[in-house]
Design an enzyme around this catalytic site. Structure first.
Site, PDB file in Angstrom:
ATOM      1  N   LYS A  10       0.870  -1.192   0.000  1.00  0.00           N
ATOM      2  CA  LYS A  10       0.000   0.000   0.000  1.00  0.00           C
ATOM      3  C   LYS A  10       0.891   1.222   0.000  1.00  0.00           C
ATOM      4  O   LYS A  10       2.035   1.154   0.438  1.00  0.00           O
ATOM      5  CB  LYS A  10      -0.872   0.024   1.258  1.00  0.00           C
ATOM      6  CG  LYS A  10      -2.098   0.895   1.114  1.00  0.00           C
ATOM      7  CD  LYS A  10      -3.224   0.136   0.440  1.00  0.00           C
ATOM      8  CE  LYS A  10      -4.381   1.034   0.090  1.00  0.00           C
ATOM      9  NZ  LYS A  10      -5.545   0.222  -0.372  1.00  0.00           N
ATOM     10  N   ASP A  66      -6.848   4.336  -4.647  1.00  0.00           N
ATOM     11  CA  ASP A  66      -7.539   4.247  -3.348  1.00  0.00           C
ATOM     12  C   ASP A  66      -8.117   5.650  -3.145  1.00  0.00           C
ATOM     13  O   ASP A  66      -8.305   6.380  -4.138  1.00  0.00           O
ATOM     14  CB  ASP A  66      -6.568   3.830  -2.227  1.00  0.00           C
ATOM     15  CG  ASP A  66      -7.282   3.395  -0.945  1.00  0.00           C
ATOM     16  OD1 ASP A  66      -7.712   2.246  -0.852  1.00  0.00           O
ATOM     17  OD2 ASP A  66      -7.433   4.235  -0.023  1.00  0.00           O
ATOM     18  N   SER A 107      -7.997  -6.114 -10.298  1.00  0.00           N
ATOM     19  CA  SER A 107      -6.638  -5.625 -10.587  1.00  0.00           C
ATOM     20  C   SER A 107      -5.737  -6.793 -10.996  1.00  0.00           C
ATOM     21  O   SER A 107      -4.928  -6.678 -11.928  1.00  0.00           O
ATOM     22  CB  SER A 107      -6.036  -4.939  -9.361  1.00  0.00           C
ATOM     23  OG  SER A 107      -6.498  -3.613  -9.239  1.00  0.00           O
TER      24      SER A 107
END
Ligand code: NDP
Ligand code: 2IT
Length: 456
Positions: free
Chosen positions: A136, A176, A388
């Site tokens: 992330k 995001d 994804s």
């Protein structure tokens, strides 16, 4: 004392010790600690049954990111003033595949937020059944009120540094909060320029003109609704005729609203970070999309041309609207204990977490105690990252699948996440508890892959 009971006590003590180390090592990182606590507590029956995970130090290793990179992101605003933000990428776990996970641009971003998201992503990605590890990233950059040129300059500067750490077989970012199609386009353009090659698989959520997958935009919201539909169907219920509240009005929320409405629900509310709208006739999704996706305005403006609708400042009030199904799709900890109690009091039957960690630990407890069907984030919102992974597969084979094909695969993946979570919950003594089930099912695959690869 029975052997099983003793093993459980020992597992609990061991897990508590691991958690205390996490607290000591990551002080003041409340979101990261919260995410770790939820997972570790679910793993008591696994550790009690299988001593190998303790012997191999799996918990100690799995809570420590493989690496966390932070970097300076300098850029020049439209007034010619030099601005500096902080960039992050956490590469949490690569046991089952290259690091994979989105980028968040929001002023609240810090190491705790990025680590909680990367930790969750590791288990979520495992649940998808796709070969992707956990990562992330993001920045404390605030995209609000920035011009398109400012967004581009910031994003290019961010990628100039990030490009040193990512690649189609290494680490594959996506969107995001605050990072959508526009930002992915600028990130990809800069990466391509730096590398001097069109490595499509380095990012997902790309535009379909340059290697993006059809249905990626829809995938998280649609997937969340598919997941909730599985929970409802198991009880003989469905979306048809139900009243739904969805928080947020971004990528996840918009497609959750769309799919819920397609399945016959009436979605009566949504929100942004300033407040929420309530439209008892059912919200006009086209108007929300125009306001939020195109004009990039506040949701408050919706009521100007929708006479039956009302607007209230503040985010938490949305949970006071009576509904059958609640889909929190905005941000972490948006449903606290009081909001959960209110939802239960008003008769909520199912909650599906489209956002990451939108319910506090206390709120989850309220839902589980009340027998509400509860779809935890790492299962319910895994559709985005699952598609994804399908985008990566298309990029590697230079193919572009039809929308219907991707959507059907997404639906199948959400079904199997549901079934695997149900099965794990049952096998480890918590039937019907999908929090425990998803955590255990996600953990086992990563943990066994780690054991197979030795102490690394
Ligand atoms: P977007 O940026 O598209 O939308 C975010 C929405 O949430 C906006 O309506 C925003 O309001 C609102 N919001 C953001 N921060 C806050 C806050 N602090 N308080 C209240 N509302 C807030 O992001 P996404 O839709 O992509 O992400 C939403 C959630 O879903 C996040 O938790 C994300 O991690 C999660 N998620 C996203 C996936 C994806 O594929 N995009 C996949 C899986 C999970 P405003 O317009 O005012 O900013
Ligand atoms: O939280 C998430 O799963 C995402 N933001 C999507 C990640 C991805 O790589 O598609």
């Amino acid at each position: 004392m029975a052997v099983a009971a003793e093993q459980e006590i020992q597992a609990r003590e061991y897990i508590q010790a691991v958690f205390e180390t996490v607290q000591r090592r990551n002080p003041n990182e409340s979101e990261f600690q919260q995410a770790v606590k939820e997972i570790l507590e679910s793993l008591v029956p696994v550790l009690a049954k299988h001593p190998k995970y303790r012997e191999q130090g799996i918990l100690e290793r799995i809570v420590e990111p493989e690496r966390l990179v932070t970097f300076r992101v300098p850029w020049v605003d439209d007034q010619g003033i030099v601005r500096v933000n902080r960039g992050f990428r956490v590469q949490f776990n690569s046991a089952i595949g290259p690091y994979k996970g989105g980028l968040r641009f929001h002023p609240s971003v810090n190491a705790s937020i990025i680590k909680f998201l990367g930790f969750e992503q590791t288990f979520k990605n495992s649940l998808t059944g796709q070969p992707i590890g956990g990562g992330k990233g993001g920045s404390d950059f605030d995209p609000k009120d920035k011009s398109d040129r400012e967004i581009m300059r910031f994003t290019q500067s961010f990628m100039t540094e990030l490009s040193k750490y990512i690649g189609p077989d290494t680490d594959i970012p996506a969107g995001d909060i605050g990072v959508g199609g526009r930002e992915i386009g600028y990130l990809f353009g800069q990466y391509k320029r730096i590398r001097g090659a069109h490595e499509a698989g380095v990012l997902t959520g790309k535009g379909t003109l340059y290697g993006g997958s059809l249905a990626r935009t829809e995938a998280t919201g649609y997937g969340c609704v598919y997941f909730v539909d599985e929970m409802l169907a198991a009880k003989g219920l469905g979306f048809e005729g139900s009243t739904v509240v969805v928080s947020g009005s971004g990528n996840v929320a918009i497609y959750a609203v769309e799919k819920a409405a397609q399945l016959g629900a009436k979605v009566v509310a949504c929100s942004d970070s300033n407040g929420y709208i309530h439209d008892p006739n059912g919200i006009d999704l086209a108007a929300v999309r125009r306001l939020k996706e195109q004009e990039r305005k506040r949701i408050a403006e919706y009521v100007l041309d929708h006479p039956g609708a009302t607007y209230q400042e503040g985010c938490s009030g949305i949970w006071s609207i009576p509904c059958d199904i609640a889909l929190p799709c905005a941000t972490q900890n948006e449903i606290d204990e009081d909001a959960a109690k209110l939802l239960v009091k008003n008769g909520v039957k199912a909650v599906g977490e489209g956002a990451n960690m939108p319910s506090t630990l206390q709120a989850i407890e309220v839902f589980l105690q009340a027998g509400v069907l509860f779809g935890p984030a790492k299962a319910a919102n895994a559709g985005g990252v699952a598609v994804s992974a399908l985008e990566m597969a298309q990029n590697s084979t230079r193919q572009a699948w039809e929308f219907e094909e991707v959507d059907a695969r997404l639906h199948g993946i959400m079904r199997s996440i549901y079934q695997n979570s149900v099965q794990a919950a049952e096998e480890y003594g918590h039937p019907g508890n999908l929090v425990v089930g998803a955590n255990i099912a996600g953990f086992l695959k990563v943990a066994d892959a780690m054991i197979a690869q030795g102490v690394v």
